[in-house]
Write an enzyme that holds these catalytic residues in place. Structure first.
Site, PDB file in Angstrom:
ATOM      1  N   ASN A   1      -1.386 -11.118   8.601  1.00 54.51           N
ATOM      2  CA  ASN A   1      -2.308 -10.016   8.791  1.00 54.51           C
ATOM      3  C   ASN A   1      -3.679 -10.391   8.243  1.00 54.51           C
ATOM      4  OD1 ASN A   1      -3.097  -6.963   8.964  1.00 54.51           O
ATOM      5  ND2 ASN A   1      -3.522  -7.541   6.847  1.00 54.51           N
ATOM      6  N   GLU A   2      -4.689 -10.350   9.091  1.00 53.88           N
ATOM      7  CA  GLU A   2      -6.092 -10.530   8.693  1.00 53.88           C
ATOM      8  C   GLU A   2      -6.275 -11.707   7.727  1.00 53.88           C
ATOM      9  OE1 GLU A   2      -7.633  -6.831   7.259  1.00 53.88           O
ATOM     10  OE2 GLU A   2      -7.200  -5.752   9.113  1.00 53.88           O
TER      11      GLU A   2
ATOM     12  N   HIS B   1       1.181  -9.609   4.545  1.00 55.01           N
ATOM     13  CA  HIS B   1       0.080  -8.648   4.616  1.00 55.01           C
ATOM     14  C   HIS B   1      -0.637  -8.638   3.258  1.00 55.01           C
ATOM     15  CE1 HIS B   1      -1.576  -4.875   6.639  1.00 55.01           C
ATOM     16  NE2 HIS B   1      -2.176  -4.906   5.459  1.00 55.01           N
TER      17      HIS B   1
ATOM     18  N   GLN C   1       0.800  -1.226   0.000  1.00 51.07           N
ATOM     19  CA  GLN C   1       0.000   0.000   0.000  1.00 51.07           C
ATOM     20  C   GLN C   1       0.832   1.274   0.000  1.00 51.07           C
ATOM     21  OE1 GLN C   1      -2.547  -2.106   3.162  1.00 51.07           O
ATOM     22  NE2 GLN C   1      -3.909  -0.508   2.415  1.00 51.07           N
TER      23      GLN C   1
END
Length: 616
Positions: A331-332, A274, A176
């Protein structure tokens, strides 16, 4: 039917949380204050124009006097790997250029083979690389940028302090903010195909890959003490699989990034995966196929995934575990692994990495996992079906992973009875997987109101074509009286701080590990459409952060919950998976010039925490 402890704790916490929906307390109560005179006394006095504010500046993080270590250095750690991995370097990929010039076609991991990875992905409109092509040297932050903004009229009146060991910082992820996706040997990931043809790509984003030194200096100048970032698997192992070469340029980059963080007086927190799993896990034999993101396909269900991820993690840990105090494996994972094979692989891979970190490296830092979940509260806490729906909601999002990892307990029945191919873990597996996280990472951006579907949960669970399957609950953003749960943002996030306190209470008392709020943030509505000065004065975001931090303090001091820390998302406006208009950042990003500008919320958040640290 035996009701587990986790379910009882959940019901109690949810019922307590739901009471906030039906409170009748209004705004007529007056705070305690000193007694005012019976009547005012009017009088004249000389008038002059004066400053209403004393100019204050952000306080930079002090330079470190020593560096703590948490594991053996690479020269020793590499001896604990089964084999020392080979390293190499590759160039950069621009369509129609690298493939033509590569001559090592007989090398299965040479420049030609590496370029073919990108050629097969078929990047859309990828013809340039942004403003920078090498690491930018940092420049001092002008003091004029560090002047605190005007105070808000209303502020917190709490008298609590954060513990000395409370982790406060900011977070971001490679995909990101880094850009440079096909440069310096990085391999392709599933995120290069995530955005549609008309959406912005992650090719450039914030160019943090080249601007990290300046970005870290900016964060340190604001007083931030922890910087959370992710390392792209495909930048370390472009071909992803065990036995393939390590990208030496990637190793050098993150080595320098970690040292830059430490030299600035900050501490790194590193996430191993991620969302950006290598493209090889979703391409299978058809390298041009686009992954089915509607089916949560992140490649986690691939039969080679566990061994490959563990191999990648061991390489990264052997290089950096000596200097990094906190690690996150996934992550998630729910967002990209929600099928049984994918989630099951995540659970096993995480446990193996945890054991390598603590048992083989004998590392003394913390290793954990981080989940996405917006606390599910029953629409009507007096309705047993809504309470049951809320319980199922938490089981599907959290219990699936957390039951075995934190409690050594079986996958929830609602998972085993719903997902195709689901099977219980053996006793031996549960013993190995249980208690393999040093903290409970959670990204609690907002809250969800939950109720049963009209046809009932069981009927939905048996019908894979049902739009609510497999969670099989109705999710809303309004309470039982029709009010929104809080002030709405640009995206799904609603400002609902009181539910955060209830949620932390539930997590601590259910999973029995310190809670790390790994991400929380608020994209102000239509912020991207405003003038720069209006984007910078982001009062709604300030209210979000300060109210959430206030609830964390109450959770710690009034509820006895061990909240390990909180990381604001994100340290800059970034690429929200095909969208730049959801501005979660506490810095504005000018996408043309790559300039960053501190927002009011950044100052307010750092000032709030700094004033409440026990050591201050």
């Amino acid at each position: 039917m035996r009701v587990s402890v986790i379910n009882i704790s959940l019901i109690a916490a949810i019922v307590q949380a739901q009471q906030l929906f039906i409170t009748t307390t209004g705004y007529t109560e007056r705070p305690q204050c000193t007694q005012s005179p019976a009547s005012p006394s009017y009088h004249f006095q000389p008038f002059s124009f004066t400053l209403n504010e004393t100019v204050r500046y952000a306080t930079s993080v002090p330079s470190p006097t020593s560096t703590q270590t948490y594991a053996p250095p690479y020269s020793e750690a590499v001896k604990r790997l089964s084999a020392s991995p080979a390293t190499t370097t590759w160039g950069s990929y621009l369509p129609g250029h690298t493939v033509i010039n590569a001559t090592d076609t007989n090398d299965p991991y040479g420049q030609a083979a590496w370029s073919s990875l990108w050629q097969n992905v078929k990047l859309d409109n990828y013809t340039t690389t942004g403003l920078y092509s090498t690491t930018v040297s940092p420049t001092p932050i002008p003091s004029s940028e560090l002047v605190l903004p005007p105070r808000d009229y209303f502020g917190s009146t709490d008298c609590y302090s954060f513990p000395d060991d409370f982790i406060f910082g900011v977070a971001g992820s490679a995909a990101q903010v880094e850009g440079a996706v096909a440069l310096e040997g990085r391999g392709p990931t599933i995120l290069e195909k995530l955005a549609g043809l008309t959406q912005p790509k992650n090719y450039v984003t914030a160019e943090n890959y080249f601007l990290y030194k300046q970005d870290i200096q900016r964060l340190a100048s604001m007083g931030v003490k922890y910087y959370s970032f992710s390392i792209p698997w495909a930048r370390i192992l472009p071909f992803a699989l065990p036995g393939t070469p390590v990208n030496q340029e990637g190793i050098k980059h993150y080595d320098d990034l970690i040292n830059t963080v430490l030299d600035a007086g900050m501490q790194p927190i590193v996430t191993l995966l991620h969302f950006d799993s290598p493209w090889v896990f979703v391409s299978s034999d058809n390298a041009t196929a686009k992954p089915d993101f509607g089916a949560k396909n992140g490649g986690y269900q691939n039969e080679t995934f566990v061994d490959a991820f563990v191999n990648y993690a061991k390489i990264v840990l052997s290089h950096y575990a000596d200097r990094v105090p906190v690690w996150v494996t996934f992550n998630e994972p729910w967002l990209y692994s929600f099928n049984f094979a994918g989630a099951n692989n995540v659970v096993h891979a995480h446990a193996q990495v945890y054991h390598f970190y603590h048992d083989v490296l004998k590392a003394t830092g913390k290793m954990g996992i981080k989940f996405n979940d917006n606390f599910g509260v029953p629409r009507d806490p007096k309705n047993s079906s809504d309470v049951h729906a809320a319980r199922r909601f938490q089981e599907q999002y959290l219990g699936f992973y957390a039951n075995p990892i934190f409690l050594g307990q079986q996958y929830p029945d609602s998972v085993l009875q719903t997902l195709p191919g689901a099977k219980p873990l053996s006793k031996e597996e549960l013993r190995y997987i249980g208690n393999t996280s040093d903290f409970f990472g959670i990204d609690p951006y907002t809250t969800t109101v939950v109720s049963q579907p009209a046809e009932g949960i069981d009927e939905c669970a048996a019908n894979r074509t049902d739009p609510l399957w497999p969670i099989c609950v109705v999710q809303e953003t309004k309470n039982v009286y029709g009010w929104n749960i809080g002030y709405r943002s640009q995206s799904y996030t609603y400002m609902a701080p009181t539910y955060l306190r209830e949620y932390l209470n539930y997590l601590w008392n259910t999973f029995r590990q310190p809670v790390l709020v790994g991400e929380f943030g608020f994209p102000v509505y239509a912020e991207a459409e405003k003038e720069l000065s209006d984007q910078l004065f982001d009062t709604p975001r300030s209210i979000y952060y300060l109210s959430y931090m206030s609830e964390i303090l109450k959770s710690i001091h009034e509820d006895g919950v061990h909240v390990m820390g909180a990381l604001a998302w994100s340290w800059v406006d970034n690429w929200e998976f095909g969208d730049y208009n959801q501005q979660f950042g506490i810095q504005v990003l000018n996408h043309t010039t790559q300039q960053r500008f501190f927002k009011k919320s950044f100052f307010d958040l750092v000032d709030f925490v700094g004033a409440r640290l026990s050591s201050s």
